[in-house]
Design an enzyme around this catalytic site. Structure first.
Site, PDB file in Angstrom:
ATOM      1  N   TYR A   1       0.905  -1.174  -0.083  1.00 34.88           N
ATOM      2  CA  TYR A   1       0.177  -0.198   0.096  1.00 34.88           C
ATOM      3  C   TYR A   1       0.799   1.367  -0.120  1.00 34.88           C
ATOM      4  O   TYR A   1       0.549   2.250  -0.503  1.00 34.88           O
ATOM      5  CB  TYR A   1      -1.155  -0.038   1.223  1.00 34.88           C
ATOM      6  CG  TYR A   1      -2.219  -0.761   0.856  1.00 34.88           C
ATOM      7  CD1 TYR A   1      -3.152  -0.467   0.026  1.00 34.88           C
ATOM      8  CD2 TYR A   1      -2.558  -1.906   1.728  1.00 34.88           C
ATOM      9  CE1 TYR A   1      -4.327  -1.305  -0.650  1.00 34.88           C
ATOM     10  CE2 TYR A   1      -3.565  -2.610   1.663  1.00 34.88           C
ATOM     11  CZ  TYR A   1      -4.467  -2.567   0.328  1.00 34.88           C
ATOM     12  OH  TYR A   1      -5.490  -3.046  -0.074  1.00 34.88           O
TER      13      TYR A   1
ATOM     14  N   GLU B   1       0.263 -31.885   8.279  1.00 32.53           N
ATOM     15  CA  GLU B   1      -0.304 -31.253   7.103  1.00 32.53           C
ATOM     16  C   GLU B   1      -1.536 -30.352   7.259  1.00 32.53           C
ATOM     17  O   GLU B   1      -1.548 -29.239   6.928  1.00 32.53           O
ATOM     18  CB  GLU B   1      -0.187 -31.827   5.814  1.00 32.53           C
ATOM     19  CG  GLU B   1      -0.641 -31.312   4.581  1.00 32.53           C
ATOM     20  CD  GLU B   1      -0.698 -32.217   3.209  1.00 32.53           C
ATOM     21  OE1 GLU B   1       0.119 -32.920   3.194  1.00 32.53           O
ATOM     22  OE2 GLU B   1      -1.308 -31.588   2.457  1.00 32.53           O
TER      23      GLU B   1
ATOM     24  N   ASP C   1      -0.070 -35.804   3.528  1.00 32.66           N
ATOM     25  CA  ASP C   1      -0.744 -36.693   2.531  1.00 32.66           C
ATOM     26  C   ASP C   1       0.179 -37.624   1.804  1.00 32.66           C
ATOM     27  O   ASP C   1       1.329 -37.149   1.470  1.00 32.66           O
ATOM     28  CB  ASP C   1      -1.716 -35.661   1.584  1.00 32.66           C
ATOM     29  CG  ASP C   1      -2.646 -35.257   2.387  1.00 32.66           C
ATOM     30  OD1 ASP C   1      -3.115 -35.798   3.398  1.00 32.66           O
ATOM     31  OD2 ASP C   1      -3.273 -34.258   1.631  1.00 32.66           O
TER      32      ASP C   1
END
Lengths: 368, 598
Positions: free
Chosen positions: A100, A196, A248
């Site tokens: 910004y 995870e 996973d």
């Protein structure tokens, strides 16, 4: 920043000045100014197997002022100026805030935040420092912690010591702060389990797995943030305890989450040394597990296959470990992937009662 | 109607066979010749008078074409004064009309007293030329008799062809307003001007003289026509304004002064001071003659043998070729033409096709010329780049023709949308039926992308471009009598394509160069945008003084200029578009000019 290479803030500020002077004197000599920084990509890292992280190999990127680079050139210089300002005033700006601030720069403003983030990364690499040292802090959350750990922090107002007991969050958890350098730890846990998904983390917290296994649970929520990686590294280094990583069974879990936690990333190679966890071991779902536990699977998507090929071809860490190569090739041949939650097929608490204890006991089922 | 009656006759015949007189006699009373004028009265669309808007344009067009043909034949640089007056009721318009007239008409400013405020869509077209004038005796025939003229029987490049145009306009005016056409003509400074008011007797296709007198007209020679008609005036697309502008492009030797119904004056000045080369009249080429015409020619020829007939009445047939034709047609060369049978004529036509005959001579065509066409474009279209080409003559069905093409690119033309296509036949703009015209087809089938314009498949190119195509021929093949679109002869399509391609190649190098320059300019602007930011950042980083910052910026500019070369050649080459010539001025401009001249 810890270790031998830690630089004082004033050093960073004078380093910035040095680069600026280099540009200035080139201009005075009527030559095209340049900015040089290490190339931030996987093609420019080597796997340092002794210390266990990705380190930069020599390639650098020279940004010469031309038509194509005029805008980025100006933006990097302005960003450096902003950083110098922050350091001198002992202030900080979040990545979003920096974006910004750039809106004041008229034509040189950043259109999207990824552009300003990338400029920030360039300066980091150029100075070989961490972005916090430049006065920029990330927006992202660090990760969550539960289990047998007391974090010693300071009250920001009084400077008094605060002891935070991570066993006392009930069904909730302790949030890793954006900056972790000042933290100290007290623990007698046997290991850290980095998970995870938040869902799996919740299940383990709910059933107080940390009590049963005498460990510390950390939820990474996908690819771990720098703060999360630094927190785990510091914790495991200070307390000399191993880190087990539970993801996973898919190329993303292996190649992005585990690999980044253990040895760092190509993009931030200049700071991997401090943000890697060489002490991490993979205890997530392996292709072997999919077969042995007869887990329900999903077919591999095109992007998954592409990722496997990419890892095999370009990732120095994977290439270093024959076991990983084998595992990835096997997954590719099986054409499937399995999620952590797939273990629920054998009962909701199967992961606690069977999978994790067995896995942790049997080193042979791990991946390096 | 006729068919229906025919049926009736048959049924009656079979049922009332005992009737005394055959019914055919009864019917015979109704059967009579249809006058051309009557025919036209009922089929006005065939000649371009379909609707009021088109009628107004056609009237102007016929009048202008006639005036230009007359001037050129007399070798006079044409100067045409055209005025369209709104005769409808709207009072504010009426006021403007009067104003316009005082500005424009210098002599004989006869105020139209007969303006009746109750009609809408009624206009008066007044056109005046500096042509040779018309001899008194011929005035009624030319303006009040259909199919009367000098052009139909000749093979020569002319604007008009059938001799139907101006009298048709007069007839249309008469039919819609009941007013006669008014003609003033003068043939030399010594003789008086003749004034006629004429109507057409539609049954007899004969002029009816309403009024006839000698008048004073202080002009050396020329003709002035006034027609009142029902019409509709519109600007834009297929308007009179557009037609005149295009006429000015294709006829750069013509000066047109035009006052619109809103009394807005436009001047289309001439850009060249020489008349186009006079076109020669030629004999027909054997390949262009069909059986019917062959029979007719055999009948009226003065030659005594078929061989000499072929030799003398056709172009490009020498005595050798004539013999060859006779041989190929198995007709004895000594046959008397008057005695030649229909079969013989047919064999001759076939024999011609088998014989090698030279292409027709091309001096019968007078193209605009690439240079003049470019000048015409320059004065009427504000662009940056102009190019024009004239192809060498080619032949379709034994008729020679020449294709010319031109382009005007960039400038003040609309950069969005399709490029404009201007079509001309013998210097006359074609405004209607662009879709059915060989010109449009040929341009659409040309690949303009390779010349730097964008184009979607099979359609006209896009971008700020005007493409002009002119076909000049002794006989332009139109798709219909109203002369709106050119027929798709393969030879013509091929020539048009070659012509626009030639222009395209000239255009492409310019467009490319311009694109490159624009890109380079953009890059430079881009760099220069960020130089101050580099200065600012360095100033902040190194606490430089304002002076030093300025120095940094100056040096950076120098460094980049050294790298990219100076920006000197990059100014877009502004066209030699002549502001004065193109004083397509509004009224104010025209007035200013007049004042200055005074």
């Amino acid at each position: 920043m810890p270790g031998k290479k830690k630089r004082k803030k004033s050093d960073v500020s004078s380093e910035i000045k040095k680069v600026a002077k280099g540009v200035y004197s080139k201009i005075l000599k009527k030559k095209q100014p340049e900015l040089e920084s290490p190339l931030r990509s996987l093609s420019n890292v080597e796997y340092n197997s002794d210390d266990g992280y990705f380190e930069l190999s020599g390639k650098t990127k020279k940004r010469t002022l031309t038509a194509a680079s005029a805008k980025t050139f100006a933006q990097i210089l302005r960003m450096m100026s902003l950083s110098k300002n922050l350091i001198e005033k002992d202030d900080i700006a979040s990545k979003r805030e920096a974006y910004y601030i750039s809106k004041n720069w008229d034509e040189a403003r950043f259109k999207e935040q990824p552009e300003s983030d990338s400029a920030m990364d360039d300066i980091e690499a150029m100075m070989m420092v961490n972005r916090e040292q430049l006065g920029f802090i990330p927006e992202e959350k660090g990760g969550e912690v539960a289990g047998k750990l007391k974090v010693i922090d300071k009250d920001p107002d009084t400077g008094k010591q605060l002891k935070i007991d991570c066993t006392k969050f009930g069904s909730g958890a302790y949030s890793i702060p954006i900056s972790v350098e000042h933290l100290k730890f007290e623990t007698k846990a046997k290991f850290v389990l980095a998970i995870e998904t938040a869902g799996m983390f919740q299940r383990l917290v709910k059933h107080k797995y940390w009590k049963k296994a005498n460990c510390i649970l950390v939820s990474m929520g996908g690819v771990p943030t720098r703060a999360c990686r630094r927190f785990i590294r510091k914790l495991s280094e200070d307390k000399k305890i191993p880190v087990y990583v539970f993801t996973d069974g898919d190329p993303y879990g292996y190649g992005s989450i585990y690999r980044t936690l253990k040895v760092g990333s190509g993009n931030a190679a200049h700071i991997n040394e401090f943000f890697c966890v060489p002490n991490a071991h993979f205890i997530g779902i392996t292709p072997q597990d999919i077969e042995e536990y007869k887990l329900p699977t999903h077919p591999l998507k095109d992007v998954d296959i592409k990722k496997i090929k990419d890892l095999l071809k370009n990732d120095p860490f994977i290439q270093h470990h024959a076991k990983w190569k084998k595992a990835l090739k096997k997954l590719k041949a099986m054409k499937v992937r399995a999620e952590q939650q797939a273990l629920a097929k054998h009962g909701l608490n199967f992961v606690i009662s069977d999978y994790l204890p067995k896995k942790i006991k049997n080193r042979k089922t791990w991946l390096p | 109607m006729a068919k229906k009656k025919g049926k009736k006759r048959q049924t009656k015949k079979s049922t009332n066979s005992n009737k005394k007189r055959p019914i055919a006699h009864e019917l015979a009373k109704k059967q009579r010749e249809i006058s051309v004028a009557e025919f036209f009265e009922k089929n006005r669309h065939l000649l371009g008078f379909d609707n009021p808007k088109k009628a107004l344009l056609t009237t102007v067009k016929e009048a202008v074409d006639n005036a230009l043909d007359a001037c050129e034949e007399a070798k006079i640089l044409p100067e045409i004064n055209l005025q369209i007056v709104d005769l409808s009721s709207k009072p504010e318009v009426k006021k403007e009309v009067e104003e316009g007239q005082t500005v424009l008409v210098t002599e004989e400013t006869e105020k139209p007293e007969d303006i009746k405020p109750k009609y809408e869509d009624r206009y008066r077209v007044i056109i005046e030329d500096n042509g040779p004038g018309i001899v008194k005796k011929q005035i009624p025939n030319i303006f009040a008799k259909l199919l009367y003229g000098s052009k139909f029987h000749t093979l020569k490049q002319n604007r008009g062809q059938q001799g139907i145009g101006i009298s048709a306009a007069a007839l249309y005016g008469q039919l819609t307003t009941g007013k006669p056409v008014r003609i003033t003509s003068k043939i030399s400074p010594k003789s008086p001007a003749h004034y006629y008011e004429l109507k057409i007797d539609t049954q007899k296709n004969k002029p009816e003289i309403i009024k006839e007198k000698k008048v004073e007209w202080n002009k050396e020679h020329g003709t002035k026509i006034e027609i009142d008609l029902e019409g509709k005036y519109q600007s834009g697309g297929k308007s009179v304004d557009r037609y005149l502008k295009q006429t000015a492009i294709a006829n750069p030797h013509v000066t047109i002064i035009y006052a619109s119904p809103q009394a807005k004056q436009m001047v289309f000045p001439s850009a060249v001071k020489e008349l186009p080369e006079e076109s020669k009249e030629i004999k027909p080429h054997p390949l262009g003659v069909e059986l019917g015409r062959m029979i007719k020619m055999l009948n009226i020829t003065k030659a005594r043998t078929v061989a000499s007939f072929l030799h003398s009445d056709f172009s490009r047939v020498g005595s050798g070729t004539a013999k060859k034709i006779c041989e190929n047609a198995s007709v004895p060369p000594k046959t008397k033409p008057k005695k030649a049978t229909r079969e013989m004529a047919e064999r001759i036509v076939h024999g011609i096709k088998k014989t090698r005959i030279m292409n027709p001579p091309t001096n019968c065509i007078s193209p605009i010329g690439a240079e003049a066409l470019e000048k015409g474009l320059k004065k009427e279209i504000k662009a940056e780049f102009y190019a024009a080409v004239t192809r060498s003559p080619a032949v379709y069905r034994g008729n020679p023709f020449v294709i010319e093409a031109g382009v005007a690119y960039g400038g003040e033309q609309n950069p969005e949308g399709k490029s404009k296509v201007l079509r001309f036949a013998n210097r006359v703009p074609l405004l209607y039926q662009p879709g059915g015209c060989a010109v449009t087809q040929s341009i659409s089938e040309t690949n303009w992308r390779s010349y730097g314009l964008s184009q979607s498949r099979g359609s006209l190119p896009q971008g700020p471009c005007t493409i002009v195509v002119h076909i000049a021929s002794v006989w332009v093949p139109f798709t219909s009598e109203s002369k709106e679109a050119i027929a798709h002869y393969p030879e013509i399509v091929k020539e048009i394509k070659l012509a626009v391609q030639e222009c395209g190649r000239k255009l492409s190098s310019y467009v490319r160069k311009k694109k490159k320059i624009v890109a380079e300019k953009k890059k430079r602007d881009y760099i220069e945008t960020y130089i101050p930011h580099i200065g600012d950042a360095l100033k902040e980083l190194l606490s430089l003084k304002v002076k030093d910052k300025k120095k940094v910026e100056k040096l950076l500019k120098k460094i980049l200029e050294k790298k990219r070369g100076k920006l000197k050649n990059i100014k877009v080459h502004k066209a030699d578009f002549d502001e004065n010539l193109a004083l397509e001025g509004d009224k104010k401009n025209a007035r200013k000019k007049e004042k200055k001249e005074e």
